[in-house]
Design a protein around this motif. Structure first.
Motif, PDB file in Angstrom:
ATOM      1  N   SER A   1     -13.217   7.654  13.700  1.00  0.00           N
ATOM      2  CA  SER A   1     -12.795   8.476  12.563  1.00  0.00           C
ATOM      3  C   SER A   1     -11.283   8.667  12.578  1.00  0.00           C
ATOM      4  O   SER A   1     -10.623   8.553  11.538  1.00  0.00           O
ATOM      5  CB  SER A   1     -13.454   9.850  12.604  1.00  0.00           C
ATOM      6  N   TYR A   2     -10.733   8.957  13.747  1.00  0.00           N
ATOM      7  CA  TYR A   2      -9.277   9.122  13.829  1.00  0.00           C
ATOM      8  C   TYR A   2      -8.578   7.843  13.393  1.00  0.00           C
ATOM      9  O   TYR A   2      -7.573   7.880  12.680  1.00  0.00           O
ATOM     10  CB  TYR A   2      -8.840   9.456  15.259  1.00  0.00           C
ATOM     11  N   ILE A   3      -9.106   6.696  13.840  1.00  0.00           N
ATOM     12  CA  ILE A   3      -8.455   5.429  13.509  1.00  0.00           C
ATOM     13  C   ILE A   3      -8.448   5.212  11.999  1.00  0.00           C
ATOM     14  O   ILE A   3      -7.446   4.780  11.430  1.00  0.00           O
ATOM     15  CB  ILE A   3      -9.136   4.253  14.252  1.00  0.00           C
ATOM     16  N   VAL A   4      -9.558   5.560  11.325  1.00  0.00           N
ATOM     17  CA  VAL A   4      -9.595   5.386   9.866  1.00  0.00           C
ATOM     18  C   VAL A   4      -8.581   6.305   9.197  1.00  0.00           C
ATOM     19  O   VAL A   4      -7.863   5.894   8.277  1.00  0.00           O
ATOM     20  CB  VAL A   4     -11.016   5.654   9.319  1.00  0.00           C
ATOM     21  N   ILE A   5      -8.491   7.557   9.666  1.00  0.00           N
ATOM     22  CA  ILE A   5      -7.514   8.495   9.094  1.00  0.00           C
ATOM     23  C   ILE A   5      -6.101   7.942   9.263  1.00  0.00           C
ATOM     24  O   ILE A   5      -5.304   7.887   8.323  1.00  0.00           O
ATOM     25  CB  ILE A   5      -7.625   9.877   9.784  1.00  0.00           C
ATOM     26  N   ILE A   6      -5.798   7.483  10.485  1.00  0.00           N
ATOM     27  CA  ILE A   6      -4.462   6.952  10.758  1.00  0.00           C
ATOM     28  C   ILE A   6      -4.191   5.716   9.896  1.00  0.00           C
ATOM     29  O   ILE A   6      -3.137   5.597   9.275  1.00  0.00           O
ATOM     30  CB  ILE A   6      -4.312   6.614  12.260  1.00  0.00           C
ATOM     31  N   ALA A   7      -5.189   4.819   9.816  1.00  0.00           N
ATOM     32  CA  ALA A   7      -5.001   3.582   9.042  1.00  0.00           C
ATOM     33  C   ALA A   7      -4.729   3.887   7.573  1.00  0.00           C
ATOM     34  O   ALA A   7      -3.951   3.190   6.917  1.00  0.00           O
ATOM     35  CB  ALA A   7      -6.233   2.684   9.186  1.00  0.00           C
ATOM     36  N   THR A   8      -5.351   4.950   7.049  1.00  0.00           N
ATOM     37  CA  THR A   8      -5.115   5.329   5.658  1.00  0.00           C
ATOM     38  C   THR A   8      -3.645   5.667   5.436  1.00  0.00           C
ATOM     39  O   THR A   8      -3.011   5.175   4.491  1.00  0.00           O
ATOM     40  CB  THR A   8      -5.972   6.560   5.294  1.00  0.00           C
ATOM     41  N   PHE A   9      -3.088   6.509   6.326  1.00  0.00           N
ATOM     42  CA  PHE A   9      -1.689   6.894   6.142  1.00  0.00           C
ATOM     43  C   PHE A   9      -0.753   5.729   6.401  1.00  0.00           C
ATOM     44  O   PHE A   9       0.298   5.621   5.763  1.00  0.00           O
ATOM     45  CB  PHE A   9      -1.350   8.094   7.038  1.00  0.00           C
ATOM     46  N   VAL A  10      -1.133   4.846   7.317  1.00  0.00           N
ATOM     47  CA  VAL A  10      -0.303   3.663   7.553  1.00  0.00           C
ATOM     48  C   VAL A  10      -0.250   2.800   6.298  1.00  0.00           C
ATOM     49  O   VAL A  10       0.802   2.296   5.918  1.00  0.00           O
ATOM     50  CB  VAL A  10      -0.836   2.851   8.754  1.00  0.00           C
ATOM     51  N   THR A  11      -1.410   2.662   5.617  1.00  0.00           N
ATOM     52  CA  THR A  11      -1.433   1.888   4.374  1.00  0.00           C
ATOM     53  C   THR A  11      -0.518   2.520   3.337  1.00  0.00           C
ATOM     54  O   THR A  11       0.205   1.819   2.609  1.00  0.00           O
ATOM     55  CB  THR A  11      -2.870   1.796   3.840  1.00  0.00           C
ATOM     56  N   ILE A  12      -0.513   3.869   3.259  1.00  0.00           N
ATOM     57  CA  ILE A  12       0.380   4.560   2.313  1.00  0.00           C
ATOM     58  C   ILE A  12       1.837   4.224   2.629  1.00  0.00           C
ATOM     59  O   ILE A  12       2.612   3.844   1.739  1.00  0.00           O
ATOM     60  CB  ILE A  12       0.158   6.090   2.381  1.00  0.00           C
ATOM     61  N   VAL A  13       2.209   4.326   3.915  1.00  0.00           N
ATOM     62  CA  VAL A  13       3.588   4.003   4.318  1.00  0.00           C
ATOM     63  C   VAL A  13       3.910   2.554   3.984  1.00  0.00           C
ATOM     64  O   VAL A  13       4.955   2.242   3.417  1.00  0.00           O
ATOM     65  CB  VAL A  13       3.769   4.244   5.836  1.00  0.00           C
ATOM     66  N   ASP A  14       2.974   1.667   4.323  1.00  0.00           N
ATOM     67  CA  ASP A  14       3.157   0.231   4.110  1.00  0.00           C
ATOM     68  C   ASP A  14       3.462  -0.067   2.641  1.00  0.00           C
ATOM     69  O   ASP A  14       4.442  -0.732   2.316  1.00  0.00           O
ATOM     70  CB  ASP A  14       1.875  -0.471   4.564  1.00  0.00           C
ATOM     71  N   LEU A  15       2.626   0.470   1.745  1.00  0.00           N
ATOM     72  CA  LEU A  15       2.787   0.178   0.319  1.00  0.00           C
ATOM     73  C   LEU A  15       4.049   0.836  -0.241  1.00  0.00           C
ATOM     74  O   LEU A  15       4.790   0.217  -1.004  1.00  0.00           O
ATOM     75  CB  LEU A  15       1.552   0.633  -0.462  1.00  0.00           C
ATOM     76  N   SER A  16       4.321   2.111   0.148  1.00  0.00           N
ATOM     77  CA  SER A  16       5.504   2.784  -0.399  1.00  0.00           C
ATOM     78  C   SER A  16       6.774   2.096   0.073  1.00  0.00           C
ATOM     79  O   SER A  16       7.712   1.908  -0.698  1.00  0.00           O
ATOM     80  CB  SER A  16       5.578   4.257   0.008  1.00  0.00           C
ATOM     81  N   MET A  17       6.805   1.718   1.352  1.00  0.00           N
ATOM     82  CA  MET A  17       8.013   1.099   1.863  1.00  0.00           C
ATOM     83  C   MET A  17       8.242  -0.262   1.215  1.00  0.00           C
ATOM     84  O   MET A  17       9.368  -0.621   0.892  1.00  0.00           O
ATOM     85  CB  MET A  17       7.916   0.949   3.383  1.00  0.00           C
ATOM     86  N   HIS A  18       7.137  -0.995   1.000  1.00  0.00           N
ATOM     87  CA  HIS A  18       7.243  -2.291   0.327  1.00  0.00           C
ATOM     88  C   HIS A  18       7.838  -2.120  -1.060  1.00  0.00           C
ATOM     89  O   HIS A  18       8.641  -2.926  -1.535  1.00  0.00           O
ATOM     90  CB  HIS A  18       5.851  -2.925   0.240  1.00  0.00           C
ATOM     91  N   ALA A  19       7.466  -1.011  -1.739  1.00  0.00           N
ATOM     92  CA  ALA A  19       7.908  -0.801  -3.116  1.00  0.00           C
ATOM     93  C   ALA A  19       9.330  -0.271  -3.193  1.00  0.00           C
ATOM     94  O   ALA A  19      10.109  -0.681  -4.050  1.00  0.00           O
ATOM     95  CB  ALA A  19       6.963   0.163  -3.824  1.00  0.00           C
ATOM     96  N   TYR A  20       9.682   0.683  -2.300  1.00  0.00           N
ATOM     97  CA  TYR A  20      10.950   1.382  -2.480  1.00  0.00           C
ATOM     98  C   TYR A  20      12.076   0.907  -1.564  1.00  0.00           C
ATOM     99  O   TYR A  20      13.245   0.972  -1.931  1.00  0.00           O
ATOM    100  CB  TYR A  20      10.752   2.892  -2.316  1.00  0.00           C
ATOM    101  N   ILE A  21      11.766   0.492  -0.313  1.00  0.00           N
ATOM    102  CA  ILE A  21      12.831   0.018   0.588  1.00  0.00           C
ATOM    103  C   ILE A  21      12.484  -1.382   1.081  1.00  0.00           C
ATOM    104  O   ILE A  21      12.200  -1.570   2.258  1.00  0.00           O
ATOM    105  CB  ILE A  21      13.035   0.953   1.810  1.00  0.00           C
ATOM    106  N   PRO A  22      12.501  -2.387   0.206  1.00  0.00           N
ATOM    107  CA  PRO A  22      12.055  -3.721   0.608  1.00  0.00           C
ATOM    108  C   PRO A  22      12.869  -4.320   1.751  1.00  0.00           C
ATOM    109  O   PRO A  22      12.324  -5.065   2.568  1.00  0.00           O
ATOM    110  CB  PRO A  22      12.194  -4.557  -0.666  1.00  0.00           C
ATOM    111  N   SER A  23      14.177  -3.973   1.853  1.00  0.00           N
ATOM    112  CA  SER A  23      14.989  -4.586   2.908  1.00  0.00           C
ATOM    113  C   SER A  23      14.513  -4.110   4.280  1.00  0.00           C
ATOM    114  O   SER A  23      14.384  -4.896   5.223  1.00  0.00           O
ATOM    115  CB  SER A  23      16.466  -4.244   2.714  1.00  0.00           C
TER     116      SER A  23
END
Lengths: 192, 202
Positions: B73-95
């Motif tokens: 359960s912890y891993i799924v919670i963590i993976a969710t927030f990692v996905t949020i970081v991954d997508l936001s960073m890809h969109a806003y700070i591509p470099s």
């Protein structure tokens, strides 16, 4: 044939997963005090990494990409690896108790080994890799991991008897030895 | 709980229980992303976000999760927030996303994040868990900035991209490459041990 050979040389020597890509540093430092444990860890990693890469590659191609769900990649892959580790543990316990006894304690540690997830992500993200190439890539990386950790454990066994300055004992000197080992591996850079 | 206790929850991650320098957790991103101080900081902040958010959620639902399935359960919670970081960073700070590469999804397997969820957030209330996440995250960021800074100064003679003009020509390239990461971290850990020992005596 040449292509597979290149995958092997590149993953084992040139882009060594531990010493050049910095994946799997935790087991590299954690279970490298004795060569025998290092060999056990290598066996467990090879096993899980190969199966995990095959399963995640199939999932990526036939589920995630097909249904446009690639944003779930991280969640899916880590769950696959975590349940795979658990499954391998249960099956090994039933089928081959001797192998289980040898690998047993290392298996749970593998879930948090970033090398396994890293290799799965790398081969799923590489458009040139078919299933066979991905499997080869996983095996080659596992061998690279094994080579690095076994050499390192040999060095550390000798380090026990060395006269190390007080403040450098333990982790600091191990890291510096790893640095010198990485320097040696950079010599392979011209190969690929 | 008294205020001094709250303060110690926040500050213990800076030096005394620093994730990288003292507990030797999260070594892969610490070594892999610190080719410059900026990259180190980006990685540190991304990890801190995941750490704080997962600590909040874990401490909120700690009583709902059956003990046996808590780690997945912890891993799924963590993976969710990692996905949020991954997508936001890809969109806003591509470099930065490009520089950190594979290590962003690999925050999932960062032992620091899972370690705090298991060792702290699953036993404490929300406020303390936020403080713990912030403290540990800041300590992790600090460690990555220091390591990135040292490598950038020695390797390319600059800090945060500003040229310091300390080397004639280029710096010592080896510190930007893989071996330099191990060697620099080795010496920094030795120095941290020394400082921590001094504090304990005093």
């Amino acid at each position: 044939m040449a292509q597979y050979f290149l995958i092997f040389i590149s993953a084992i020597f040139v882009n060594n997963i531990v010493l050049a890509k910095f994946l799997g540093i935790c087991p590299f430092l954690g279970v490298s005090k004795k060569t025998s444990t290092a060999i056990g860890m290598t066996g467990a990693v090879t096993f899980v990494m190969t199966i995990a890469t095959i399963v995640t590659w199939l999932l990526q191609k036939y589920v995630l990409v097909k249904y446009d769900l690639v944003f779930l990649q991280t969640v899916t892959f880590i769950l696959v690896i975590a349940s795979l580790v658990q499954m391998v543990e249960i099956i090994l316990k039933k089928v081959s108790p001797s192998l289980y006894a040898a690998l047993g304690i290392f298996l749970p540690l593998i879930t948090t080994n970033c090398a396994v997830l890293g290799v799965a992500l790398l081969s799923a993200g590489n458009a040139d890799f078919g299933l066979l190439q991905s499997t080869m890539f996983a095996i080659a990386n596992a061998i690279g991991f094994g080579l690095a950790i076994i050499i390192f454990s040999g060095l550390r066994e000798h380090l026990e008897f060395a006269d190390v300055p007080e403040g450098m004992k333990g982790a600091p000197v191990a890291l510096i030895v790893a640095g010198i080992l990485a320097l040696a591996f950079m010599g392979f850079a011209g190969l690929a | 709980m008294s205020n001094t206790n709250k303060l110690s929850i926040l500050t213990k991650g800076f030096l005394k229980e620093n994730a990288v320098f003292v507990m030797l957790l999260g070594m892969c991103p610490a070594l892999g992303t610190t080719t410059s101080a900026v990259n180190g900081m980006g990685m540190g902040l991304a990890t801190m976000f995941v750490l704080v958010m997962s600590n909040i959620v874990v401490s909120l639902i700690k009583n709902l999760i059956p003990d046996k399935v808590r780690i997945p359960s912890y891993i799924v919670i963590i993976a969710t927030f990692v996905t949020i970081v991954d997508l936001s960073m890809h969109a806003y700070i591509p470099s930065l996303y490009k520089a950190l590469g594979l290590f962003i999804p690999l925050i999932v397997v960062n032992c620091v994040v899972l370690g705090r969820a298991e060792a702290f957030a699953s036993k404490n209330n929300v406020l303390d868990s936020i403080l713990d996440g912030l403290g540990m995250g800041l300590g992790f960021t600090l460690a990555l900035v220091i390591l990135g800074g040292v490598r950038e100064i020695l390797g390319s003679g600059s800090i945060f991209g500003i040229d310091l003009h300390i080397f004639p020509g280029d710096g010592m390239l080896v510190f930007v490459l893989a071996p330099g990461a191990f060697i620099a971290l080795g010496y920094i850990i030795a120095i941290t041990n020394k400082i921590n020992k001094k504090f304990q005596k005093a």
